[in-house]
Design a protein around this motif. Sequence first.
Motif, PDB file in Angstrom:
ATOM      1  N   UNK A  91       0.828  -1.216   0.000  1.00 12.59           N
ATOM      2  CA  UNK A  91       0.000   0.000   0.000  1.00 12.59           C
ATOM      3  C   UNK A  91       0.860   1.263   0.000  1.00 12.59           C
ATOM      4  N   UNK A  92       2.174   1.098  -0.107  1.00 18.43           N
ATOM      5  CA  UNK A  92       3.088   2.238  -0.020  1.00 18.43           C
ATOM      6  C   UNK A  92       3.172   3.039  -1.311  1.00 18.43           C
ATOM      7  N   UNK A  93       2.605   2.501  -2.403  1.00 22.81           N
ATOM      8  CA  UNK A  93       2.669   3.206  -3.676  1.00 22.81           C
ATOM      9  C   UNK A  93       1.313   3.182  -4.356  1.00 22.81           C
ATOM     10  N   UNK A 105      -2.372  10.491   1.553  1.00 26.40           N
ATOM     11  CA  UNK A 105      -2.497   9.134   2.073  1.00 26.40           C
ATOM     12  C   UNK A 105      -1.248   8.693   2.840  1.00 26.40           C
ATOM     13  N   UNK A 106      -0.080   9.189   2.416  1.00 27.93           N
ATOM     14  CA  UNK A 106       1.185   8.732   2.990  1.00 27.93           C
ATOM     15  C   UNK A 106       1.829   9.756   3.920  1.00 27.93           C
ATOM     16  N   UNK A 107       1.107  10.815   4.251  1.00 30.03           N
ATOM     17  CA  UNK A 107       1.675  11.888   5.072  1.00 30.03           C
ATOM     18  C   UNK A 107       1.903  11.400   6.501  1.00 30.03           C
ATOM     19  N   UNK A 108       3.069  11.743   7.077  1.00 28.49           N
ATOM     20  CA  UNK A 108       3.325  11.336   8.473  1.00 28.49           C
ATOM     21  C   UNK A 108       2.452  12.121   9.445  1.00 28.49           C
ATOM     22  N   UNK A 109       2.301  11.609  10.630  1.00 32.50           N
ATOM     23  CA  UNK A 109       1.515  12.309  11.642  1.00 32.50           C
ATOM     24  C   UNK A 109       2.196  13.589  12.087  1.00 32.50           C
ATOM     25  N   UNK A 110       1.401  14.554  12.509  1.00 29.21           N
ATOM     26  CA  UNK A 110       1.925  15.837  12.978  1.00 29.21           C
ATOM     27  C   UNK A 110       2.261  15.753  14.463  1.00 29.21           C
ATOM     28  N   UNK A 111       3.396  16.341  14.835  1.00 29.52           N
ATOM     29  CA  UNK A 111       3.789  16.449  16.244  1.00 29.52           C
ATOM     30  C   UNK A 111       3.794  15.105  16.967  1.00 29.52           C
ATOM     31  N   UNK A 124       2.634  -3.694   4.216  1.00 32.41           N
ATOM     32  CA  UNK A 124       1.730  -4.202   3.188  1.00 32.41           C
ATOM     33  C   UNK A 124       0.492  -4.821   3.822  1.00 32.41           C
ATOM     34  N   UNK A 125      -0.625  -4.762   3.110  1.00 31.37           N
ATOM     35  CA  UNK A 125      -1.831  -5.469   3.534  1.00 31.37           C
ATOM     36  C   UNK A 125      -1.632  -6.956   3.240  1.00 31.37           C
ATOM     37  N   UNK A 126      -2.380  -7.785   3.983  1.00 31.18           N
ATOM     38  CA  UNK A 126      -2.191  -9.238   3.858  1.00 31.18           C
ATOM     39  C   UNK A 126      -3.541  -9.931   4.009  1.00 31.18           C
ATOM     40  N   UNK A 148      -4.750  -4.839   7.578  1.00 30.39           N
ATOM     41  CA  UNK A 148      -4.436  -3.547   6.982  1.00 30.39           C
ATOM     42  C   UNK A 148      -4.082  -2.588   8.102  1.00 30.39           C
ATOM     43  N   UNK A 149      -3.008  -1.863   7.930  1.00 28.44           N
ATOM     44  CA  UNK A 149      -2.624  -0.847   8.908  1.00 28.44           C
ATOM     45  C   UNK A 149      -2.425  -1.451  10.306  1.00 28.44           C
ATOM     46  N   UNK A 150      -1.969  -2.705  10.337  1.00 30.59           N
ATOM     47  CA  UNK A 150      -1.692  -3.354  11.613  1.00 30.59           C
ATOM     48  C   UNK A 150      -2.896  -3.947  12.313  1.00 30.59           C
TER      49      UNK A 150
END
Length: 213
Positions: A91-93, A105-111, A124-126, A148-150
């Motif tokens: 899901x990284x691309x 979609x890929x932006x890191x969290x703020x602060x 990756x999703x599985x 997905x997403x852990x």
Amino acid sequence: MRLILATVSALTLAVAAPLIATAQQGHNPQAAVATVKAGRYTVDGNHTFVTWTVDHFGFTPLSGMFGGIQGTLSLDPKNLGKTAVDVTVPVANPLVASDMFKGHLLHPGENGEKPTFFGPSPAAAHFVSTAVKVTGKTTADLSGNLTVNGVTKPVTLSVAFYGAGTSPAALGGKENVGFTATTTVKRSDFGLGAYAPYVSDETELKIVAAFEK
């Protein structure tokens, strides 16, 4: 010149004829079922993808796509209950309409907070199947666990057999089998529910899955 063109045309038809026959067969799944051979298949990543769609503020549907899929399928037409699927979906691309949207979609969290969606380095999703229920001559429900997403949740895919056959020798001469599948998930179940309900929580997944051996 006419002789050269005629020769090229003849060669093109010779190569294309098996492909055309296979494609025509693929549009008659019930007939093509008899061509499926038992065994362990691997994902044909060049022809496998997942498309997701959400409702965007009620203005338009909004879609994206994931490719680069890898995995395996163990299949025996005489014992479909033992079908086993194990696939990984990067899901990284994501393929989306703009770089702006991809960055969102890929932006890191703020602060130091968690990202709104996947973050810059998502796992990756599985999907791993757990059960198969035949629903028709060319359809089945494939249940399994989707991570997905852990977060891991059970899902059921409505699967339709599309076609099967042997590719031409020039293209490897491999056994091929293909399916389409659909399901609907709630993105909030996987920690991706930002902006709901303005952007719908329910997310439609459409899958094209090609396998070869």
